[in-house]
Design a protein around this motif. Sequence first.
Motif, PDB file in Angstrom:
ATOM      1  N   SER A 299      47.920  31.859  46.624  1.00 39.30           N
ATOM      2  CA  SER A 299      47.392  33.039  45.956  1.00 39.30           C
ATOM      3  C   SER A 299      46.970  34.017  47.034  1.00 39.30           C
TER       4      SER A 299
ATOM      5  N   GLN B 178      39.256  34.207  43.041  1.00 39.72           N
ATOM      6  CA  GLN B 178      38.242  34.851  42.218  1.00 39.72           C
ATOM      7  C   GLN B 178      37.107  35.402  43.074  1.00 39.72           C
TER       8      GLN B 178
ATOM      9  N   GLN C   1      42.288  28.880  43.138  1.00 38.50           N
ATOM     10  CA  GLN C   1      41.864  29.829  42.097  1.00 38.50           C
ATOM     11  C   GLN C   1      40.455  30.345  42.346  1.00 38.50           C
TER      12      GLN C   1
ATOM     13  N   LEU D 254      44.942  28.952  37.159  1.00 36.51           N
ATOM     14  CA  LEU D 254      45.243  29.791  38.312  1.00 36.51           C
ATOM     15  C   LEU D 254      46.002  31.044  37.898  1.00 36.51           C
TER      16      LEU D 254
END
Length: 223
Positions: free
Chosen positions: A175, A88, A84, A141
């Motif tokens: 991700s 970001q 996560q 997340l």
Amino acid sequence: DIHWVNEFASASDSAEDDESTLMVFSGDSKKRALKIAMDCLENDVLGRIEPGSMREVESDEVHLHPPIRKIIAGGCGNKMLSVQRHFQCLSERKNEKDSSTSSFSPDGENSLLSDHPMVGAISIAPPGSSSWDTAAPTAVLLSADPEARITDLFGHPLIYDGVHLLNNCGVVVSSGCVASRIHERLCEGLSKDPEFCEVIGVELDDVAPVDTVEVHTLVDCVE
């Protein structure tokens, strides 16, 4: 050329990595399931391509062989939060570049950014965690990246029913568009691996088809 990076570092160093590198958050567990999963990722999914070697790769496949950086991160939940934080960081960088480029580009488009899908990050954890370890990090997340993928190592969603508390088939999280494609291929490979199924304690024929990991094509990611 596609260069292979095999470097261990602390998780806090990941923010400084180039966005073209796949971050792989794993642990130092000696569990056999983790070793098989990492071997599948490195050798079967990504493939080892030595610098300077020649290899024919389809245009849509070239992004699936990014340089990687392996990072030791303790705890399944911590690995998920590392994914996560990396997302970001990349998103903030992209927004900054978009803002600076729009000041000079008449149409406000950044062709360099739009031509390359986000590589992102993936984390792999062997069996041993529970819903208590993954529930909150999953929420964090997904709030940052609704397209993130959280499954077991066979590609099936984690179960939160208050009864099945243990993640007996491990956890893999991704991700970023490229990372999600790699996530899918890793789960497909492990679901067909007799040795991995034996270690996990399931019959190979009993593993349901991996039809729950839905990912965008790389073309969708750069449009």
